[in-house]
Design an enzyme around this catalytic site. Structure first.
Site, short mmCIF file in Angstrom:
data_model
loop_
_atom_site.label_atom_id
_atom_site.label_comp_id
_atom_site.label_asym_id
_atom_site.label_seq_id
_atom_site.Cartn_x
_atom_site.Cartn_y
_atom_site.Cartn_z
N TYR A 122 14.72 31.36 4.25
CA TYR A 122 12.90 32.12 4.87
C TYR A 122 12.98 31.94 6.34
CZ TYR A 122 10.99 30.73 0.45
OH TYR A 122 11.38 30.87 -1.21
N ARG A 165 1.23 -10.99 7.40
CA ARG A 165 1.61 -9.72 6.68
C ARG A 165 2.19 -8.63 6.96
NH1 ARG A 165 -4.29 -9.57 8.92
NH2 ARG A 165 -3.11 -7.32 10.62
N LYS A 186 1.29 -1.34 0.10
CA LYS A 186 0.00 -0.04 -0.01
C LYS A 186 0.97 1.58 0.13
CE LYS A 186 -0.52 -0.02 5.36
NZ LYS A 186 -1.14 -0.72 6.38
N CYS A 237 12.91 24.96 1.98
CA CYS A 237 12.41 25.17 2.00
C CYS A 237 11.07 24.47 0.20
CB CYS A 237 13.43 26.39 0.22
SG CYS A 237 14.38 27.49 0.55
N MET A 238 10.97 25.01 -0.68
CA MET A 238 9.79 23.94 -1.25
C MET A 238 10.50 22.79 -2.02
SD MET A 238 6.53 24.28 -4.55
CE MET A 238 5.21 25.34 -2.55
N ASP A 239 11.71 23.21 -2.71
CA ASP A 239 12.48 22.92 -3.68
C ASP A 239 14.14 22.67 -3.26
OD1 ASP A 239 9.98 22.95 -5.43
OD2 ASP A 239 10.29 25.25 -5.40
N HIS A 252 -5.67 -6.78 13.72
CA HIS A 252 -4.95 -6.17 13.60
C HIS A 252 -4.49 -5.37 14.62
CE1 HIS A 252 -2.08 -3.77 10.85
NE2 HIS A 252 -2.21 -2.48 11.77
N ARG A 267 -10.68 0.61 15.01
CA ARG A 267 -10.16 0.98 13.70
C ARG A 267 -11.53 0.39 12.71
NH1 ARG A 267 -4.92 1.31 10.43
NH2 ARG A 267 -5.35 -0.97 10.25
C1 LIG Z 1 -0.56 -1.84 7.16
C2 LIG Z 1 -0.67 -3.02 7.41
C3 LIG Z 1 0.01 -3.65 7.64
C4 LIG Z 1 1.62 -4.30 7.54
O1 LIG Z 1 2.04 -3.24 8.74
P1 LIG Z 1 3.68 -2.91 9.18
O2 LIG Z 1 4.23 -2.45 10.14
O3 LIG Z 1 4.42 -1.97 7.89
O4 LIG Z 1 3.98 -4.30 8.68
C5 LIG Z 1 -1.00 -5.56 8.17
N1 LIG Z 1 -1.93 -5.18 7.85
C6 LIG Z 1 -2.74 -4.40 7.78
C7 LIG Z 1 -4.97 -4.93 7.62
C8 LIG Z 1 -2.24 -2.71 7.34
O5 LIG Z 1 -2.90 -2.20 6.88
#
Ligand SMILES: *Cc1c(COP(=O)(O)O)cnc(C)c1O
Length: 379
Positions: free
Chosen positions: A273, A229, A46, A320-322, A173, A144
């Protein structure tokens, strides 16, 4: 990637770039696989693969043996399908009713966090004459997404009756798997097992059970279950400084630029700045073409450091921005010398955790914040 970049060759794109070592990503995946034994590995890609580039990283993960991919959004999953990736893809995020047919048409796995959503999926699949692949989401203490563990039986019951839904998985999670104190994580795991006993009591086959993110992969082996995961670990970064480093991984990303301008700044002549920084003696200062417009935090003003010629040098004045200015004091650097913002140079290294500490955030945000104006180069 910016549209304009396609008109430029690799040599003529801006010197500020992210280099990603795909081979290292593959080695990190292998190290995780060895550590978790029989559990399957879902590579989490992601947020543009934590800033590393969604499609190239996903392709590498699949080639390196990831069993499936995990993303947050339908949009991310569709991009992967359009890139020709056929591996199973689970979308973690919540779903809008109108999105369900798109999930099904693209053969994506949906998260069902409630009975309502499960029924919407069941109805949409029935209307399309197909079966939708679903993972049920249980909230064991993150508050969540997902049905509370203490009401989860109702969702599991409903899933047995949903004729056009195939429950492939059930997951939760962790909120605190990366901390030194694992009390809450253990509590979450035991709540998850309580929920899973639903299947055992009825002698039903168990769907794939999963709960382990990077912190739990490292610190709670009993949580690996059927599938893990990993996200941040795949990218060679430990989830926190407090976490046990039980798997050997290495960062795969280097964020670099070059010296665009060199000058001597006299005392009494403040830099950037707001004129927040000046020297009490003449110093050499270089300008580097990266800024908060690339995702280099403005919070690094007068705090961050960069590597030039294998040495750390501090940022002078505001980001700065750039562009940023770097104080070499009386050190040496020439036009076009490499500047490393994140990664290794010579024997020196600036880690994502260093940048996070200076900017008052976490490594995850440092990586995902590097935006699309910075070209990604794969090595
Ligand atoms: C982002 C996410 C992970 C991975 O988490 P890490 O801490 O980067 O390993 C696993 N499961 C779910 C549902 C997530 O949203």
């Amino acid at each position: 990637m910016l549209p304009v970049a396609s008109a430029l060759s690799n040599e003529s794109i801006r010197p500020t770039r992210v280099e990603v070592d795909l081979g290292q990503l593959g080695r990190n995946l292998q190290a995780i696989r060895q550590h978790v034994g029989a559990a399957k590995v879902m590579a989490v890609v992601k947020a543009n693969a934590y800033g590393h580039g969604l499609v190239p990283v996903a392709l590498e993960m699949v080639n390196a043996g990831a069993d499936s991919l995990g993303v947050a959004l339908l949009e991310e999953a569709v991009i992967l399908r359009e890139a020709g990736i056929t591996a199973p893809i689970l979308v973690f995020g919540g779903i809008a009713e109108t999105q369900i047919p798109i999930f099904i048409r693209n053969d994506l796995t949906l998260t069902a966090p409630s009975i309502d959503k499960l029924n919407l999926i069941d109805n949409a699949a029935a209307a399309m004459g197909v079966t939708a692949r679903v993972h049920l989401k249980i909230d064991t203490g993150m508050e969540r997404l997902g049905i509370h563990y203490y009401s989860a039986d109702k969702l599991l019951e409903a899933s047995l009756k949903a004729r056009h839904v195939q429950v492939e998985g059930i997951y939760s999670h962790f909120a605190n798997a990366d901390s030194a104190d694992l009390t809450h994580a253990r509590e979450q795991l035991s709540r998850f097992h309580e929920v899973l006993s639903f299947y055992e009591k009825r002698s039903l086959p168990l769907p794939q059970r999963h709960i382990a993110n990077s912190g739990a992969i490292l610190q709670l082996p009993e949580s690996h279950l059927d599938l893990v995961r990993p996200g941040i670990m795949l990218y060679g970064v430990y989830p926190s400084r407090k976490c046990a480093c039980t798997v050997s991984i290495q960062p795969a990303l280097t964020w670099k630029s070059h010296v665009a301008y060199f000058k001597v700044v006299q005392p009494g002549h403040p830099v950037s700045y707001g004129s927040t920084w000046q020297s009490d003696h003449p110093v050499r200062v270089v300008t580097v073409p990266v800024g908060y417009g690339d995702g280099y935090f403005r919070a690094l003003s007068n705090k961050g450091e960069v590597l030039i010629r294998g040495q750390r040098h501090p940022i002078a004045g505001r980001v700065c921005m750039d562009q940023i200015m770097v104080n070499l004091d009386w050190g040496t650097a020439y036009y076009r010398d490499e500047v490393v913002l994140l990664g290794k140079q010579g024997g020196a290294e600036i880690s994502a955790d260093d940048l996070a500490d200076w900017a008052g955030t976490i490594s995850y945000e440092v990586l995902t914040n590097i935006n699309s104006r910075v070209p990604r180069v794969y090595v």
